[in-house]
Design a protein around this motif. Sequence first.
Motif, mmCIF file in Angstrom:
data_model
loop_
_atom_site.group_PDB
_atom_site.id
_atom_site.type_symbol
_atom_site.label_atom_id
_atom_site.label_comp_id
_atom_site.label_asym_id
_atom_site.label_seq_id
_atom_site.Cartn_x
_atom_site.Cartn_y
_atom_site.Cartn_z
ATOM 1 N N LYS A 51 40.453 39.066 54.518
ATOM 2 C CA LYS A 51 40.311 39.419 53.093
ATOM 3 C C LYS A 51 40.790 40.843 52.818
ATOM 4 O O LYS A 51 41.537 41.095 51.870
ATOM 5 C CB LYS A 51 38.844 39.301 52.676
ATOM 6 C CG LYS A 51 38.388 37.899 52.348
ATOM 7 C CD LYS A 51 36.973 37.883 51.788
ATOM 8 C CE LYS A 51 36.896 38.518 50.405
ATOM 9 N NZ LYS A 51 35.553 38.396 49.790
ATOM 10 N N ARG A 52 40.384 41.778 53.666
ATOM 11 C CA ARG A 52 40.726 43.190 53.449
ATOM 12 C C ARG A 52 42.220 43.449 53.667
ATOM 13 O O ARG A 52 42.825 44.261 52.952
ATOM 14 C CB ARG A 52 39.881 44.083 54.363
ATOM 15 C CG ARG A 52 38.411 44.128 53.957
ATOM 16 C CD ARG A 52 37.571 44.862 54.983
ATOM 17 N NE ARG A 52 37.964 46.259 55.105
ATOM 18 C CZ ARG A 52 37.688 47.014 56.170
ATOM 19 N NH1 ARG A 52 37.035 46.504 57.207
ATOM 20 N NH2 ARG A 52 38.073 48.279 56.210
ATOM 21 N N THR A 53 42.820 42.760 54.633
ATOM 22 C CA THR A 53 44.266 42.902 54.865
ATOM 23 C C THR A 53 45.050 42.402 53.660
ATOM 24 O O THR A 53 46.001 43.059 53.197
ATOM 25 C CB THR A 53 44.696 42.127 56.127
ATOM 26 O OG1 THR A 53 44.005 42.662 57.260
ATOM 27 C CG2 THR A 53 46.199 42.242 56.362
ATOM 28 N N ILE A 54 44.664 41.249 53.139
ATOM 29 C CA ILE A 54 45.349 40.688 51.966
ATOM 30 C C ILE A 54 45.166 41.596 50.754
ATOM 31 O O ILE A 54 46.106 41.849 50.008
ATOM 32 C CB ILE A 54 44.829 39.262 51.671
ATOM 33 C CG1 ILE A 54 45.298 38.309 52.771
ATOM 34 C CG2 ILE A 54 45.302 38.767 50.310
ATOM 35 C CD1 ILE A 54 44.631 36.960 52.757
ATOM 36 N N SER A 55 43.960 42.113 50.586
ATOM 37 C CA SER A 55 43.671 43.025 49.470
ATOM 38 C C SER A 55 44.524 44.290 49.568
ATOM 39 O O SER A 55 45.091 44.755 48.568
ATOM 40 C CB SER A 55 42.183 43.379 49.480
ATOM 41 O OG SER A 55 41.878 44.250 48.431
ATOM 42 N N LEU A 56 44.650 44.839 50.783
ATOM 43 C CA LEU A 56 45.488 46.021 50.996
ATOM 44 C C LEU A 56 46.944 45.717 50.648
ATOM 45 O O LEU A 56 47.609 46.518 49.980
ATOM 46 C CB LEU A 56 45.380 46.490 52.446
ATOM 47 C CG LEU A 56 46.326 47.624 52.869
ATOM 48 C CD1 LEU A 56 46.005 48.916 52.116
ATOM 49 C CD2 LEU A 56 46.259 47.857 54.382
ATOM 50 N N CYS A 57 47.435 44.579 51.094
ATOM 51 C CA CYS A 57 48.824 44.189 50.809
ATOM 52 C C CYS A 57 49.061 44.056 49.308
ATOM 53 O O CYS A 57 50.061 44.555 48.778
ATOM 54 C CB CYS A 57 49.169 42.877 51.514
ATOM 55 S SG CYS A 57 49.313 43.012 53.309
ATOM 56 N N LYS A 58 48.127 43.409 48.627
ATOM 57 C CA LYS A 58 48.271 43.217 47.177
ATOM 58 C C LYS A 58 48.243 44.552 46.436
ATOM 59 O O LYS A 58 49.063 44.814 45.564
ATOM 60 C CB LYS A 58 47.171 42.290 46.651
ATOM 61 C CG LYS A 58 47.398 40.825 46.992
ATOM 62 C CD LYS A 58 46.300 39.954 46.394
ATOM 63 C CE LYS A 58 46.601 38.474 46.618
ATOM 64 N NZ LYS A 58 45.524 37.614 46.059
ATOM 65 N N ASP A 59 47.292 45.407 46.823
ATOM 66 C CA ASP A 59 47.165 46.724 46.174
ATOM 67 C C ASP A 59 48.392 47.597 46.431
ATOM 68 O O ASP A 59 48.719 48.475 45.631
ATOM 69 C CB ASP A 59 45.916 47.454 46.679
ATOM 70 C CG ASP A 59 44.630 46.799 46.191
ATOM 71 O OD1 ASP A 59 44.701 45.960 45.270
ATOM 72 O OD2 ASP A 59 43.563 47.106 46.762
ATOM 73 N N SER A 60 49.065 47.375 47.565
ATOM 74 C CA SER A 60 50.215 48.202 47.960
ATOM 75 C C SER A 60 51.552 47.534 47.636
ATOM 76 O O SER A 60 52.609 48.058 48.008
ATOM 77 C CB SER A 60 50.150 48.503 49.462
ATOM 78 O OG SER A 60 48.902 49.036 49.835
ATOM 79 N N ASN A 61 51.495 46.368 46.959
ATOM 80 C CA ASN A 61 52.714 45.595 46.644
ATOM 81 C C ASN A 61 53.541 45.297 47.898
ATOM 82 O O ASN A 61 54.767 45.420 47.905
ATOM 83 C CB ASN A 61 53.586 46.336 45.611
ATOM 84 C CG ASN A 61 52.950 46.354 44.240
ATOM 85 O OD1 ASN A 61 52.430 45.342 43.787
ATOM 86 N ND2 ASN A 61 52.972 47.515 43.590
#
Length: 305
Positions: A51-61
């Motif tokens: 979850k946190r990896t995906i969230s980081l990717c989304k937040d960082s485009n």
Amino acid sequence: MSLNMNFIKELKEIVGVENVALDEPMKNHTSFKVGGPADALVYPTNYDMVKRTISLCKDSNVNYFILGNGSNLLVKDGGIRGVVIKFCKLNKITVESNKIIAESGAKLNDVSTAALNSSLAGFEFACGIPGSIGGATTMNAGAYDGEMSKVLYSALVIDNEGEIRSLSKEELELSYRMSAILKHGYIVLQVTLELANGDRDKIKARIDELTQRRCEKQPLEYASAGSTFKRPEGYFASKLIQDAELKGFHVGDAEVSEKHSGFLINKGGASAKDVLELISLVKAKVYEKFGVELHTEVRIIGEDN
């Protein structure tokens, strides 16, 4: 490498330094043994890391891609920009009565063995499919008259809002090589199978029979992604390819298997470009001869060189 150092630092903080590989060749992670490097390959060990990896990717485009066992995947020679999240360390299998609960990265072979050891019948068809349970659920994999839709009870997924939710068999909307997971871009974390109580000796005999059939009929000695093409309605892809006299046809080290024409194989030194060119030629020849359009079952991702 298109990732900045701050992003990589955060990534390592989430999953641990030991679970991040940079510029990782994807040919080492796919059964076709082709593919250029991924900017970053990460190995989460729990659902929160996912979850946190995906969230980081989304937040960082930053683009991300979920990888199971890489058995139904063709990565192009230019590799993958962004983060590949490989689920191989999420592979726990638990048996509760006639149900098997398996984390997404569990190999189908291992789930099949767990079913056998608990005398549970219905999953024998998957014993030789070289994939993970998450990938098999996503594409409703099947073989030898068996299919995931016949044994799935529910799946735990991450939805598009980043929430973990449970989907029933009906909500999974399973059809031929399709599911709600594929349709909506969900991510499978865990799968529950519902099997029947059976006779261990009969289950073992069926597994042995299917294993022998695979060895006799499939080119298991070569790298491949299994059946390359979906079954066209009213036809068999392998029969069309064979009747188009394409057995042994090759581009570089990518070849239509002499043993099973539904398999495109890597004889050892094929590039993704070779495989893609061969796919195009096979599709064109079959269409030219029979007027039937073939569609790939293998998933093609990444960038050209």
